[in-house]
Design a protein around this motif. Structure first.
Motif, short mmCIF file in Angstrom:
data_model
loop_
_atom_site.label_atom_id
_atom_site.label_comp_id
_atom_site.label_asym_id
_atom_site.label_seq_id
_atom_site.Cartn_x
_atom_site.Cartn_y
_atom_site.Cartn_z
N TYR A 100 -34.25 0.94 -47.03
CA TYR A 100 -34.12 -0.49 -46.71
C TYR A 100 -34.97 -1.36 -47.63
N GLN A 101 -36.25 -1.00 -47.81
CA GLN A 101 -37.09 -1.88 -48.62
C GLN A 101 -36.70 -1.81 -50.09
N PHE A 136 -44.39 -1.71 -42.27
CA PHE A 136 -43.70 -0.51 -41.79
C PHE A 136 -44.57 0.73 -42.03
N LEU A 175 -38.62 -9.76 -38.49
CA LEU A 175 -37.25 -9.44 -38.93
C LEU A 175 -36.30 -10.54 -38.47
N ASP A 196 -27.93 0.42 -39.74
CA ASP A 196 -27.79 -0.17 -38.40
C ASP A 196 -26.34 0.03 -37.94
N ARG A 203 -40.85 -6.65 -35.65
CA ARG A 203 -39.60 -7.12 -35.03
C ARG A 203 -39.50 -8.64 -35.04
N SER A 254 -36.20 5.42 -43.91
CA SER A 254 -35.77 4.04 -43.61
C SER A 254 -36.49 3.07 -44.52
N SER A 255 -37.80 3.32 -44.73
CA SER A 255 -38.56 2.42 -45.61
C SER A 255 -38.06 2.51 -47.04
N TYR A 262 -31.76 -7.61 -41.89
CA TYR A 262 -31.07 -6.58 -42.66
C TYR A 262 -29.64 -6.32 -42.24
N GLU A 263 -29.20 -6.92 -41.14
CA GLU A 263 -27.88 -6.57 -40.62
C GLU A 263 -26.79 -7.46 -41.22
N LYS A 287 -39.39 6.31 -31.91
CA LYS A 287 -38.63 5.51 -32.87
C LYS A 287 -39.56 4.67 -33.74
N GLU A 288 -39.03 4.22 -34.85
CA GLU A 288 -39.71 3.25 -35.71
C GLU A 288 -38.71 2.13 -36.04
N PRO A 289 -39.13 0.87 -36.11
CA PRO A 289 -40.46 0.42 -35.76
C PRO A 289 -40.79 0.77 -34.30
N ARG A 319 -46.13 3.18 -39.20
CA ARG A 319 -45.88 4.64 -39.31
C ARG A 319 -47.18 5.43 -39.30
N ARG A 372 -35.45 7.03 -36.91
CA ARG A 372 -35.98 6.48 -38.18
C ARG A 372 -37.39 7.01 -38.48
P1 TYD Z 1 -33.85 -0.63 -35.67
O1 TYD Z 1 -33.71 0.84 -35.81
O2 TYD Z 1 -32.60 -1.46 -35.66
O3 TYD Z 1 -34.73 -0.92 -34.39
P2 TYD Z 1 -34.32 -1.65 -33.04
O4 TYD Z 1 -32.91 -1.22 -32.71
O5 TYD Z 1 -35.33 -1.10 -32.06
O6 TYD Z 1 -34.48 -3.10 -33.31
O7 TYD Z 1 -34.85 -1.15 -36.80
C1 TYD Z 1 -35.01 -2.53 -37.04
C2 TYD Z 1 -34.73 -2.82 -38.50
O8 TYD Z 1 -35.81 -2.38 -39.30
C3 TYD Z 1 -33.49 -2.13 -39.04
O9 TYD Z 1 -32.66 -3.10 -39.67
C4 TYD Z 1 -34.00 -1.16 -40.06
C5 TYD Z 1 -35.32 -1.76 -40.47
N1 TYD Z 1 -36.34 -0.80 -40.98
C6 TYD Z 1 -36.79 -0.93 -42.28
O10 TYD Z 1 -36.31 -1.80 -43.01
N2 TYD Z 1 -37.77 -0.10 -42.75
C7 TYD Z 1 -38.33 0.86 -41.97
O11 TYD Z 1 -39.23 1.60 -42.43
C8 TYD Z 1 -37.87 0.99 -40.62
C9 TYD Z 1 -38.48 2.02 -39.72
C10 TYD Z 1 -36.87 0.13 -40.16
#
Ligand code: TYD
Length: 201
Positions: A105-106, A71, A57, A16, A54, A101-102, A151-152, A42-44, A75, A97
Motif C-alpha cells: 500500500y505505501q 503503520f 485514513l 480491500d 484510522r 500491507s505496508s 486507499y479504497e 489485525k492491523e491496523p 506493528r 494484514r
Molecule cells: P483495513 O484492513 O481495511 O482495516 P479495517 O477494515 O479495520 O478498517 O485497513 C485499513 C486500511 O489501511 C486499508 O486500506 C489498508 C491500509 N493499510 C496500509 O496501507 N498499510 C498497512 O501497513 C496496513 C496494515 C493497512
C-alpha cells in the motif's frame, strides 16, 4: 487443547474487499474446532496508534511516509506485546494484514519500498502468507455501501494488487483466487493450513 511447541503466524493479505476478515474468522473457527489454541488479530490494531491511523485514513491529511512510519509503529507494539508472547506459548496466530500491507500500500502511494522494508525489518516472518487475490471490480462491488477511506479507490487498488502479485510470486506466498464462492476459497485455505500444521507438529 492442542498447543504447538512453538506457535505459528498465519497472515492474510490482499486489497480491500478481498475477503480477508471473513476468511480469517472462518479459519479461526475451524482451527478451534480442531482443538488448537488460536488468536485472531489485525492491523491496523485497535490500540492507540492503530486508532490514530484510522482517523487519518478518513481525513487524508498525512504524508504517505508519515503513514508508513505510523503503520510500522503500530506493528512494533503489536509484535512485541501480542504476537511474540503468544507465539512463545504455542498459539496459532491469524493476522488480518501484516508487513506486506505496508510494502504494497505505501509503495503504491509513492513511498520507497526498500525504505518501508527497512523501517519494518524487526518484524516477524510469517510461517504462511496467504494472498487473497481479487480483481478491483469485484472488490469495489463488495465495498459498495462502505464509506471509502484514502486507499479504497479504483486506480490505487489496481496498483496495490499489481505489487502484491509481483511480490507474492517472488517470495513464494500462496495466492488464492478469492472471487470463488466463500466456502471454496476457505477449503483451499484450510488445505494450506493443514500442511503447515503437519510440518509443525
Ligand atoms: P483495513 O484492513 O481495511 O482495516 P479495517 O477494515 O479495520 O478498517 O485497513 C485499513 C486500511 O489501511 C486499508 O486500506 C489498508 C491500509 N493499510 C496500509 O496501507 N498499510 C498497512 O501497513 C496496513 C496494515 C493497512
Amino acid at each position: 487443547m492442542r498447543r504447538l511447541k512453538r506457535g505459528v503466524l498465519i497472515v492474510f493479505e490482499g486489497i480491500d474487499g478481498a475477503g480477508k476478515t471473513t476468511h480469517a474468522k472462518l479459519l479461526e473457527e475451524w482451527l478451534r474446532k480442531e482443538g488448537y489454541v488460536v488468536s485472531l488479530t489485525k492491523e491496523p490494531t485497535d490500540g492507540e496508534i492503530g486508532s490514530l491511523i484510522r482517523g487519518h485514513l478518513r481525513r487524508k491529511d498525512f504524508h504517505p511516509a508519515t503513514l508508513a512510519l505510523l503503520f510500522a509503529a503500530d506493528r512494533l507494539e503489536h509484535t512485541e506485546k501480542e504476537l511474540k508472547p503468544r507465539i512463545e506459548s504455542g498459539e496459532i496466530i491469524i493476522s488480518d494484514r501484516y508487513v506486506e500491507s505496508s510494502i504494497c500500500y505505501q509503495a503504491a502511494d509513492g513511498v520507497d519500498a526498500e525504505w518501508i522494508e527497512s523501517i519494518n525489518k524487526w518484524a516477524l516472518s510469517a510461517d504462511l502468507t496467504i494472498l487473497l487475490d481479487v480483481d478491483v471490480q469485484t472488490a469495489m462491488k463488495r465495498m459498495k455501501d462502505k464509506v471509502k477511506d484514502r486507499y479504497e479507490e479504483w486506480g490505487f487498488l489496481e496498483r496495490v494488487r499489481k505489487i502484491y502479485l509481483e511480490r507474492a510470486r517472488n517470495k513464494g506466498y500462496s495466492i488464492i483466487n478469492a472471487t470463488s464462492p466463500v466456502m471454496e476459497v476457505q477449503i483451499e485455505i484450510r488445505k494450506l493450513v493443514a500442511c503447515l500444521m503437519e510440518e509443525k507438529q
